[in-house]
Design an enzyme around this catalytic site. Structure first.
Site, mmCIF file in Angstrom:
data_model
loop_
_atom_site.group_PDB
_atom_site.id
_atom_site.type_symbol
_atom_site.label_atom_id
_atom_site.label_comp_id
_atom_site.label_asym_id
_atom_site.label_seq_id
_atom_site.Cartn_x
_atom_site.Cartn_y
_atom_site.Cartn_z
ATOM 1 N N ASP A 104 -14.215 -26.426 -17.547
ATOM 2 C CA ASP A 104 -14.175 -27.534 -18.505
ATOM 3 C C ASP A 104 -15.175 -28.545 -17.945
ATOM 4 O OD1 ASP A 104 -13.371 -29.135 -20.650
ATOM 5 O OD2 ASP A 104 -11.943 -30.201 -19.395
ATOM 6 N N CYS B 62 -15.640 -31.600 -23.809
ATOM 7 C CA CYS B 62 -15.121 -32.547 -24.797
ATOM 8 C C CYS B 62 -16.292 -33.204 -25.512
ATOM 9 C CB CYS B 62 -14.206 -33.579 -24.145
ATOM 10 S SG CYS B 62 -14.964 -34.488 -22.811
ATOM 11 N N ALA C 191 -10.236 -32.138 -11.371
ATOM 12 C CA ALA C 191 -9.475 -33.402 -11.484
ATOM 13 C C ALA C 191 -9.442 -33.889 -12.928
ATOM 14 C CB ALA C 191 -10.110 -34.470 -10.588
ATOM 15 N N PRO C 192 -8.351 -34.528 -13.336
ATOM 16 C CA PRO C 192 -7.191 -34.965 -12.555
ATOM 17 C C PRO C 192 -6.085 -33.911 -12.391
ATOM 18 C CG PRO C 192 -7.014 -35.802 -14.780
ATOM 19 C CD PRO C 192 -8.327 -35.064 -14.715
ATOM 20 N N GLY C 193 -6.299 -32.722 -12.901
ATOM 21 C CA GLY C 193 -5.339 -31.660 -12.587
ATOM 22 C C GLY C 193 -4.508 -31.159 -13.754
ATOM 23 N N GLY C 194 -4.766 -31.652 -14.951
ATOM 24 C CA GLY C 194 -4.012 -31.179 -16.118
ATOM 25 C C GLY C 194 -4.146 -29.680 -16.294
ATOM 26 N N LYS C 195 -5.365 -29.213 -16.163
ATOM 27 C CA LYS C 195 -5.582 -27.773 -16.379
ATOM 28 C C LYS C 195 -5.151 -26.961 -15.151
ATOM 29 C CE LYS C 195 -9.207 -28.827 -19.638
ATOM 30 N NZ LYS C 195 -9.410 -30.231 -19.196
ATOM 31 N N ASP D 226 -19.257 -28.846 -4.817
ATOM 32 C CA ASP D 226 -20.090 -28.867 -6.013
ATOM 33 C C ASP D 226 -19.916 -27.548 -6.756
ATOM 34 O OD1 ASP D 226 -22.093 -28.893 -7.895
ATOM 35 O OD2 ASP D 226 -23.606 -29.731 -6.550
#
Lengths: 181, 327
Positions: free
Chosen positions: B198, B251, B132-136, B181
């Site tokens: 990520d 990040c 989430a949120p789903g960009g990748k 998980d």
């Protein structure tokens, strides 16, 4: 949530509901070479179309092992006994049906903010469509913005005042931003 | 600088820039005074916004043309096929019709780059962990041209809604979204050709976007994140097929969450190797942070840093599982 294959009786009912609204054979075209499955959560059921090689996910054992939330292409869901199409299939559906309403640029923008469609915004509407008919709302770039329900028989359009309601917004692409902020 | 000098200098800079002192001490030890100052000053500036054109629905040309008509200033990101810097001149990038129609995704440059480094191919089985949120996830689906399967794993119920919504908006039809998980991937029963992890991290690279990060996390938080990242990466290695590719990114700019974590994995799994990234961006990963010698192949990893690249801080490491060497 449990993923299962859709039983033939139920699938026939889904086909009937979609085809009645958008034209005979539309569901078959949306299905393509995929298989319908459904995710059940309490009383809610959501239907998905998946490639045949993914069918192994639709077993009881798999349901116990994986908490599947979404799979493949979302076709729609049943709410209050009525099938509601998902925004996921609108682009495809646009090329399969003539149950559409073409709206002006200004109305298109308003529609994506949840507004309904008034007479002054309608550029094109098949006069044979009847009150209650679901229609895809299309803008001047031939982009599908959502689904609306006609609030009158289309052949009465000409006689309508310019600020009168023609189609009620049922769902639109602005839902994404309104829902998630 | 001696430790005493570092502490004294860090105390002053921490007060001037509003950070916790331990953070500045680490920056000084890592980069020295001049680069630390450049970093701190860069973090005071906003990051350029960027978008990824969703080629599942439209072409780069169509989106850039339409956005330019709406006075959005567009500039191609050199190393990304569908990535663009986009200055929306004060308007909300999410409120435009083109966004609602799924023509583009508002996404940070490093996040887009991580998926490009993964290089998912049509027909493969690809895992996206902490999705989430789903960009990748949507970027992976785009690069796979909706063929094959991208399995998106997310634990958070609330974030799950945005993941599903973005999949629908972007027209991705080859995803399987699973709640779970990411440290317990054995239950999935899949071997993946490629995995993107990520990882949820301390967010130390996001200071230009979120100044509260200057004071919101202690060193204990960083250590906690590093432990969780190690567990997730370990689980990912175990479900990666032989010959498969794994991209680990965060990040965070903290070596403790990046190079240290990968170094530990390389020690535990000799079949894993860090491979070169064939895209030109960022600077090399650190193979000797704070004077501690790590696996030298970590230089093949790449880092984005605010003062060098004008982006949020980010770490990307590409690994491969050698065939025939799994224990």
């Amino acid at each position: 949530m449990t993923l299962s294959l859709v039983d033939p009786v139920e699938w026939t009912s889904v086909i009937e509901q979609i085809d009645v609204e958008f034209g005979e054979g539309v569901t078959k075209s949306l299905l393509g070479n995929r298989v319908p499955v459904k995710l059940k959560r309490g009383r809610d059921e959501t239907f998905f179309l998946i490639p045949t090689e993914w069918m192994s996910h639709a077993t009881e054992e798999e349901g116990e092992r994986l908490d599947i939330q979404f799979i493949g292409k979302e076709l729609g869901s049943i709410a209050k006994g009525r099938f509601r199409l998902s925004l996921h299939v609108l682009d495809e559906l646009k090329d399969l049906t003539d149950r559409t309403i073409l709206v002006s640029r200004h109305a298109a923008e308003a529609f994506t903010y949840g507004r309904s469609i008034l007479k002054e915004s309608v550029l094109e509407l098949n006069p044979e469509l009847k009150r209650g008919q679901r229609v895809l709302v299309i803008n001047e770039n031939n982009e599908c913005l959502g689904i609306a329900s006609l609030s009158l028989d289309a052949n009465r359009l000409r006689r309508l005042g310019k600020e009168k309601l023609v189609a009620k917004n049922l769902v639109d692409v602005g839902w994404f931003i309104r829902r998630l902020g | 600088m001696s430790k005493k000098e570092i502490r004294a200098k860090a105390k002053v800079l921490a007060k001037d820039f509003g950070y916790l002192q331990y953070m500045i001490e680490r920056y000084l030890a890592l980069w020295g005074e001049e680069e630390t100052l450049q970093f701190l000053e860069a973090c005071e500036n906003p990051i350029r916004s960027s978008i990824r054109v969703n080629t599942l629905k439209v072409t780069n040309d169509l989106v850039t043309e339409r956005l330019r008509e709406k006075s959005v200033v567009i500039e191609k990101i050199p190393w990304l096929d569908s990535g663009f810097f986009a200055d929306f001149e004060g308007s909300s990038p999410g409120a435009l019709l083109e966004h609602m129609l799924g023509f583009y995704y508002v996404q940070g440059v490093p996040s887009m780059t991580a998926v490009s480094v993964l290089d998912p191919q049509p027909g493969e089985t690809v895992l996206d962990l902490a999705a989430a949120p789903g960009g990748k996830t949507t970027h992976i689906g785009q690069m796979m041209q909706n063929m094959g399967m991208v399995i998106a794993v997310e634990q958070d119920r609330i974030r799950m809604a945005s993941l599903k919504s973005n999949i629908i908006r972007c027209g991705v039809t080859n995803s399987l979204v699973v709640r779970g998980d990411a440290r317990k991937l054995g239950n999935l029963g899949y071997e993946a050709d490629r995995i993107l992890l990520d990882a949820p991290c301390s967010g130390e690279g996001l200071i230009p976007l979120d100044p509260t990060r200057k004071t919101s996390k202690t060193m204990a938080d960083v250590r906690y994140c590093a432990t969780r990242e190690d567990e997730m990466l370990d689980a990912a290695v175990n479900v990666l097929s032989e010959g498969g590719t794994l991209v680990y990114s965060t990040c965070s700019i903290a070596p403790e969450e990046n190079e240290y974590v990968v170094d530990d994995i390389l020690k535990r799994y000799p079949e894993m190797e860090v491979v070169e990234i064939p895209i030109d961006f960022g600077v090399p990963g650190y193979s000797e942070p704070y004077g501690i010698r790590l696996n030298q192949s970590l230089r093949h990893a790449r880092r984005f840093l605010p003062h060098l690249h004008g982006t949020e801080g980010f770490f990307i490491c590409k690994m491969r599982k050698r065939e025939g060497e799994s224990s």
